[in-house]
Design a protein around this motif. Sequence first.
Motif, PDB file in Angstrom:
ATOM      1  N   ALA A   1       0.829  -1.211   0.000  1.00 40.17           N
ATOM      2  CA  ALA A   1       0.000   0.000   0.000  1.00 40.17           C
ATOM      3  C   ALA A   1       0.857   1.253   0.000  1.00 40.17           C
ATOM      4  O   ALA A   1       0.597   2.203  -0.764  1.00 40.17           O
ATOM      5  CB  ALA A   1      -0.937  -0.007   1.205  1.00 40.17           C
ATOM      6  N   ILE A   2       1.882   1.289   0.848  1.00 38.11           N
ATOM      7  CA  ILE A   2       2.741   2.476   0.917  1.00 38.11           C
ATOM      8  C   ILE A   2       3.591   2.595  -0.341  1.00 38.11           C
ATOM      9  O   ILE A   2       3.768   3.689  -0.889  1.00 38.11           O
ATOM     10  CB  ILE A   2       3.623   2.433   2.178  1.00 38.11           C
ATOM     11  CG1 ILE A   2       2.751   2.535   3.437  1.00 38.11           C
ATOM     12  CG2 ILE A   2       4.653   3.565   2.164  1.00 38.11           C
ATOM     13  CD1 ILE A   2       3.506   2.379   4.743  1.00 38.11           C
ATOM     14  N   SER A   3       4.111   1.478  -0.835  1.00 38.62           N
ATOM     15  CA  SER A   3       4.942   1.503  -2.038  1.00 38.62           C
ATOM     16  C   SER A   3       4.146   1.979  -3.251  1.00 38.62           C
ATOM     17  O   SER A   3       4.624   2.791  -4.055  1.00 38.62           O
ATOM     18  CB  SER A   3       5.527   0.117  -2.313  1.00 38.62           C
ATOM     19  OG  SER A   3       6.385  -0.288  -1.262  1.00 38.62           O
ATOM     20  N   GLU A   4       2.906   1.486  -3.376  1.00 35.13           N
ATOM     21  CA  GLU A   4       2.065   1.898  -4.504  1.00 35.13           C
ATOM     22  C   GLU A   4       1.682   3.367  -4.389  1.00 35.13           C
ATOM     23  O   GLU A   4       1.670   4.103  -5.385  1.00 35.13           O
ATOM     24  CB  GLU A   4       0.825   1.012  -4.570  1.00 35.13           C
ATOM     25  CG  GLU A   4       1.123  -0.416  -5.006  1.00 35.13           C
ATOM     26  CD  GLU A   4      -0.092  -1.320  -4.907  1.00 35.13           C
ATOM     27  OE1 GLU A   4      -1.233  -0.802  -4.852  1.00 35.13           O
ATOM     28  OE2 GLU A   4       0.090  -2.563  -4.901  1.00 35.13           O
TER      29      GLU A   4
ATOM     30  N   ARG B   1      13.007  10.835   5.250  1.00 31.55           N
ATOM     31  CA  ARG B   1      12.250   9.903   4.396  1.00 31.55           C
ATOM     32  C   ARG B   1      10.842  10.447   4.226  1.00 31.55           C
ATOM     33  O   ARG B   1      10.267  10.984   5.175  1.00 31.55           O
ATOM     34  CB  ARG B   1      12.150   8.509   5.018  1.00 31.55           C
ATOM     35  CG  ARG B   1      13.429   7.743   5.182  1.00 31.55           C
ATOM     36  CD  ARG B   1      13.111   6.316   5.603  1.00 31.55           C
ATOM     37  NE  ARG B   1      14.150   5.734   6.419  1.00 31.55           N
ATOM     38  CZ  ARG B   1      14.047   4.561   7.039  1.00 31.55           C
ATOM     39  NH1 ARG B   1      12.933   3.862   6.937  1.00 31.55           N
ATOM     40  NH2 ARG B   1      15.044   4.101   7.776  1.00 31.55           N
ATOM     41  N   ALA B   2      10.295  10.267   3.030  1.00 30.68           N
ATOM     42  CA  ALA B   2       8.926  10.725   2.782  1.00 30.68           C
ATOM     43  C   ALA B   2       8.319   9.952   1.635  1.00 30.68           C
ATOM     44  O   ALA B   2       9.026   9.524   0.712  1.00 30.68           O
ATOM     45  CB  ALA B   2       8.908  12.220   2.457  1.00 30.68           C
ATOM     46  N   VAL B   3       7.022   9.764   1.690  1.00 28.74           N
ATOM     47  CA  VAL B   3       6.286   9.270   0.532  1.00 28.74           C
ATOM     48  C   VAL B   3       6.365  10.364  -0.530  1.00 28.74           C
ATOM     49  O   VAL B   3       6.063  11.521  -0.258  1.00 28.74           O
ATOM     50  CB  VAL B   3       4.818   8.985   0.893  1.00 28.74           C
ATOM     51  CG1 VAL B   3       4.020   8.645  -0.364  1.00 28.74           C
ATOM     52  CG2 VAL B   3       4.721   7.862   1.906  1.00 28.74           C
TER      53      VAL B   3
ATOM     54  N   THR C   1      11.419   7.054  -6.347  1.00 36.60           N
ATOM     55  CA  THR C   1      10.704   5.844  -6.771  1.00 36.60           C
ATOM     56  C   THR C   1      10.915   4.677  -5.813  1.00 36.60           C
ATOM     57  O   THR C   1      10.081   3.778  -5.739  1.00 36.60           O
ATOM     58  CB  THR C   1      11.136   5.431  -8.190  1.00 36.60           C
ATOM     59  OG1 THR C   1      12.561   5.292  -8.224  1.00 36.60           O
ATOM     60  CG2 THR C   1      10.703   6.481  -9.205  1.00 36.60           C
ATOM     61  N   GLU C   2      12.020   4.676  -5.088  1.00 32.65           N
ATOM     62  CA  GLU C   2      12.268   3.658  -4.069  1.00 32.65           C
ATOM     63  C   GLU C   2      11.985   4.252  -2.697  1.00 32.65           C
ATOM     64  O   GLU C   2      12.354   5.403  -2.436  1.00 32.65           O
ATOM     65  CB  GLU C   2      13.711   3.155  -4.126  1.00 32.65           C
ATOM     66  CG  GLU C   2      14.095   2.496  -5.443  1.00 32.65           C
ATOM     67  CD  GLU C   2      13.335   1.213  -5.692  1.00 32.65           C
ATOM     68  OE1 GLU C   2      13.014   0.502  -4.712  1.00 32.65           O
ATOM     69  OE2 GLU C   2      13.058   0.905  -6.868  1.00 32.65           O
ATOM     70  N   ILE C   3      11.338   3.489  -1.846  1.00 30.64           N
ATOM     71  CA  ILE C   3      11.005   3.996  -0.515  1.00 30.64           C
ATOM     72  C   ILE C   3      11.356   2.965   0.547  1.00 30.64           C
ATOM     73  O   ILE C   3      11.119   1.760   0.379  1.00 30.64           O
ATOM     74  CB  ILE C   3       9.510   4.382  -0.426  1.00 30.64           C
ATOM     75  CG1 ILE C   3       9.213   5.077   0.904  1.00 30.64           C
ATOM     76  CG2 ILE C   3       8.604   3.177  -0.653  1.00 30.64           C
ATOM     77  CD1 ILE C   3       7.856   5.747   0.949  1.00 30.64           C
TER      78      ILE C   3
END
Length: 233
Positions: free
Chosen positions: A62-65, A149-151, A155-157
């Motif tokens: 969910a967070i990655s998408e 760090r942030a959404v 592209t990589e998190i």
Amino acid sequence: MNQDYMYTSELPVGNLPNLYILADGMGGHNAGDYASHYTVEMMVRSVRASQESSPVSILRSAISEANLAVVQQAGMHIDLEGMGTTVVAATCIAGELCVANVGDSRLYIAGDGLKQITKDHSYVQEMVRSGELSPEVARVHPDRNIITRAVGGGTEIEIDFFEVELKENERILMCSDGLTDMLEDREIFKIIEERKDTQSIVDELVIMANEHGGNDNITVILTDPFAEDADWR
């Protein structure tokens, strides 16, 4: 402008029995309000569609998408360029709490005391963890709101996950830094300890944060998974 956004459901969302999400758009950047709102909406959509059974896998996807969606939106619209947001999300299954976070929005467990479960991804807190700054100095440091760090940050998190077994006297507190920048942990716990009603605790936390300066948007989620009317499974 309110750059905070939250979502709560004590009923099932996809394969999760409940879901709590809090996001705080990056201040000083374009469209922080849009970033937080869009991130939460994309996460909820992802959770509903997920065929995974593991809470960690569901929240990770969910967070990655959501992150990729935010990056794509920022790349397509000049007024959204550079937008980003923190996010902290939680779900509880049979007394086991699963937490995911990116940024400096926090999740605490309030029981015999107040224990921060998440770790802030911020410039100042990294200096505290390395011993370069004391917690007292960090609270008033001019760079305390710079997150690492942030959404939407790329592209990589990198996402932190925590799994905690809850006790029957414990509540779950999620909040943006509009609360924790204004009130110390001991002040937050004092309010929780002195009041039993969940709504009155939340109201008082917001009131006190505003009385201590109210320099940012304040969002608070407080849940009691062992309350008689709770639907946590």
